[in-house]
Design a protein around this motif. Structure first.
Motif, PDB file in Angstrom:
ATOM      1  N   SER A  16      -4.995   5.595   5.126  1.00  0.00           N
ATOM      2  CA  SER A  16      -3.916   4.754   4.615  1.00  0.00           C
ATOM      3  C   SER A  16      -3.653   4.964   3.133  1.00  0.00           C
ATOM      4  O   SER A  16      -2.615   4.557   2.634  1.00  0.00           O
ATOM      5  CB  SER A  16      -4.242   3.284   4.870  1.00  0.00           C
ATOM      6  N   ASN A  17      -4.578   5.593   2.408  1.00  0.00           N
ATOM      7  CA  ASN A  17      -4.415   5.828   0.982  1.00  0.00           C
ATOM      8  C   ASN A  17      -4.892   7.245   0.705  1.00  0.00           C
ATOM      9  O   ASN A  17      -6.050   7.462   0.362  1.00  0.00           O
ATOM     10  CB  ASN A  17      -5.220   4.782   0.194  1.00  0.00           C
ATOM     11  N   PHE A  18      -4.000   8.223   0.834  1.00  0.00           N
ATOM     12  CA  PHE A  18      -4.385   9.634   0.830  1.00  0.00           C
ATOM     13  C   PHE A  18      -5.123  10.109  -0.421  1.00  0.00           C
ATOM     14  O   PHE A  18      -5.975  10.972  -0.328  1.00  0.00           O
ATOM     15  CB  PHE A  18      -3.171  10.528   1.106  1.00  0.00           C
ATOM     16  N   PRO A  19      -4.851   9.554  -1.613  1.00  0.00           N
ATOM     17  CA  PRO A  19      -5.625  10.024  -2.772  1.00  0.00           C
ATOM     18  C   PRO A  19      -7.036   9.438  -2.844  1.00  0.00           C
ATOM     19  O   PRO A  19      -7.765   9.712  -3.774  1.00  0.00           O
ATOM     20  CB  PRO A  19      -4.813   9.558  -3.979  1.00  0.00           C
ATOM     21  N   MET A  20      -7.431   8.624  -1.863  1.00  0.00           N
ATOM     22  CA  MET A  20      -8.752   7.992  -1.891  1.00  0.00           C
ATOM     23  C   MET A  20      -9.703   8.695  -0.926  1.00  0.00           C
ATOM     24  O   MET A  20      -9.348   8.977   0.214  1.00  0.00           O
ATOM     25  CB  MET A  20      -8.650   6.513  -1.530  1.00  0.00           C
ATOM     26  N   LEU A 173       6.728  -1.619  -5.312  1.00  0.00           N
ATOM     27  CA  LEU A 173       6.580  -0.800  -4.105  1.00  0.00           C
ATOM     28  C   LEU A 173       5.113  -0.654  -3.708  1.00  0.00           C
ATOM     29  O   LEU A 173       4.774  -0.706  -2.522  1.00  0.00           O
ATOM     30  CB  LEU A 173       7.190   0.585  -4.317  1.00  0.00           C
ATOM     31  N   ALA A 174       4.244  -0.486  -4.697  1.00  0.00           N
ATOM     32  CA  ALA A 174       2.808  -0.354  -4.399  1.00  0.00           C
ATOM     33  C   ALA A 174       2.283  -1.620  -3.735  1.00  0.00           C
ATOM     34  O   ALA A 174       1.533  -1.547  -2.760  1.00  0.00           O
ATOM     35  CB  ALA A 174       2.036  -0.055  -5.677  1.00  0.00           C
ATOM     36  N   TYR A 175       2.680  -2.790  -4.248  1.00  0.00           N
ATOM     37  CA  TYR A 175       2.223  -4.057  -3.668  1.00  0.00           C
ATOM     38  C   TYR A 175       2.683  -4.190  -2.214  1.00  0.00           C
ATOM     39  O   TYR A 175       1.901  -4.553  -1.338  1.00  0.00           O
ATOM     40  CB  TYR A 175       2.740  -5.257  -4.464  1.00  0.00           C
ATOM     41  N   VAL A 176       3.956  -3.884  -1.952  1.00  0.00           N
ATOM     42  CA  VAL A 176       4.452  -4.055  -0.574  1.00  0.00           C
ATOM     43  C   VAL A 176       3.852  -2.993   0.353  1.00  0.00           C
ATOM     44  O   VAL A 176       3.608  -3.270   1.517  1.00  0.00           O
ATOM     45  CB  VAL A 176       5.996  -4.071  -0.520  1.00  0.00           C
ATOM     46  N   CYS A 177       3.586  -1.799  -0.158  1.00  0.00           N
ATOM     47  CA  CYS A 177       2.962  -0.767   0.668  1.00  0.00           C
ATOM     48  C   CYS A 177       1.547  -1.166   1.069  1.00  0.00           C
ATOM     49  O   CYS A 177       1.162  -1.002   2.231  1.00  0.00           O
ATOM     50  CB  CYS A 177       2.945   0.580  -0.063  1.00  0.00           C
ATOM     51  N   VAL A 178       0.795  -1.696   0.138  1.00  0.00           N
ATOM     52  CA  VAL A 178      -0.577  -2.134   0.444  1.00  0.00           C
ATOM     53  C   VAL A 178      -0.535  -3.216   1.530  1.00  0.00           C
ATOM     54  O   VAL A 178      -1.293  -3.170   2.499  1.00  0.00           O
ATOM     55  CB  VAL A 178      -1.279  -2.659  -0.827  1.00  0.00           C
ATOM     56  N   ASP A 179       0.372  -4.183   1.375  1.00  0.00           N
ATOM     57  CA  ASP A 179       0.475  -5.256   2.346  1.00  0.00           C
ATOM     58  C   ASP A 179       0.921  -4.738   3.718  1.00  0.00           C
ATOM     59  O   ASP A 179       0.374  -5.133   4.749  1.00  0.00           O
ATOM     60  CB  ASP A 179       1.453  -6.328   1.842  1.00  0.00           C
ATOM     61  N   THR A 180       1.884  -3.834   3.721  1.00  0.00           N
ATOM     62  CA  THR A 180       2.398  -3.282   4.983  1.00  0.00           C
ATOM     63  C   THR A 180       1.342  -2.463   5.693  1.00  0.00           C
ATOM     64  O   THR A 180       1.194  -2.554   6.921  1.00  0.00           O
ATOM     65  CB  THR A 180       3.661  -2.430   4.713  1.00  0.00           C
ATOM     66  N   VAL A 181       0.581  -1.657   4.963  1.00  0.00           N
ATOM     67  CA  VAL A 181      -0.492  -0.872   5.581  1.00  0.00           C
ATOM     68  C   VAL A 181      -1.541  -1.794   6.160  1.00  0.00           C
ATOM     69  O   VAL A 181      -2.062  -1.570   7.255  1.00  0.00           O
ATOM     70  CB  VAL A 181      -1.112   0.101   4.546  1.00  0.00           C
ATOM     71  N   TRP A 182      -1.867  -2.891   5.459  1.00  0.00           N
ATOM     72  CA  TRP A 182      -2.833  -3.856   5.949  1.00  0.00           C
ATOM     73  C   TRP A 182      -2.357  -4.482   7.259  1.00  0.00           C
ATOM     74  O   TRP A 182      -3.141  -4.674   8.174  1.00  0.00           O
ATOM     75  CB  TRP A 182      -3.087  -4.931   4.903  1.00  0.00           C
ATOM     76  N   ILE A 183      -1.063  -4.809   7.325  1.00  0.00           N
ATOM     77  CA  ILE A 183      -0.511  -5.429   8.535  1.00  0.00           C
ATOM     78  C   ILE A 183      -0.605  -4.436   9.682  1.00  0.00           C
ATOM     79  O   ILE A 183      -0.998  -4.722  10.769  1.00  0.00           O
ATOM     80  CB  ILE A 183       0.961  -5.857   8.316  1.00  0.00           C
TER      81      ILE A 183
END
Length: 183
Positions: A16-20, A173-183
């Motif tokens: 879900s977080n490719f650079p990690m 965008l980063a905040y909404v992406c984190v939330d969307t990936v979590w959902i």
């Protein structure tokens, strides 16, 4: 590709977080965040971080900048105490406040509607750059819908001052992406 080298030495790339990249060996965990030529690294033990930096130094020119203070324009602060390891009266008051709120909100809820497109996940975000006249901090907000149903939202002032409207929008965008990936 550099990321392939991390995988070869035991790191697993996050889906879900490719650079990690995450390395696990029993109780040991090391998390690496890669951005172009910058690396943020944290681990269970400081000695493992030092050993990994030495390993990288064999293949690459490495400069250890020490404790992380800023990354991608985001200021990083370090807390000297943990809420769980040394709770105080102030922490207990906050917990009581939350519990009182939850007790009063038990009868409230969200109405979810059936829809033919109920599997469609849609997210919107927005930000106003330096919107607070006193602090010049920006406000970000987002909404996430599952079909016609609002399932997640947030609106809050950013913790740091953004240098541009692009940076503010990127954070939203980063905040909404984190939330969307979590959902």
């Amino acid at each position: 590709m550099v990321s392939r080298g991390y995988v070869e030495i035991g790191f697993v790339q996050s889906r879900s977080n490719f650079p990690m990249f995450v390395y696990r060996d029993g109780p040991e965990i090391m998390i690496l965040l890669l951005h172009i030529d910058d690396i943020v690294l944290t681990a269970s033990y400081l000695s493992h971080i030092s050993a990994f930096i030495r390993t990288l130094g064999v293949e690459f020119e490495v400069k250890d900048l020490g404790t992380l203070n800023c990354f991608l324009g985001i200021e990083v602060s370090h807390l000297s105490e943990s809420f769980m390891s040394s709770p105080s009266d102030a922490h207990f008051e906050v917990v009581k406040h939350i519990l009182r709120y939850l007790k009063d909100a038990l009868g409230h809820g969200l109405l979810l509607q059936r829809s033919t497109d109920s599997s469609l996940l849609v997210a919107y975000s927005d930000a106003n750059w330096a919107g607070c006249p006193n602090t010049r901090r920006s406000t970000t907000g987002y909404y996430v819908f599952l079909g016609p149903n609002l399932i997640s939202w947030s609106a809050k002032k950013q913790h740091t001052i953004s240098r541009s409207s692009d940076e503010t929008e990127y954070r939203a965008l980063a905040y909404v992406c984190v939330d969307t990936v979590w959902i």
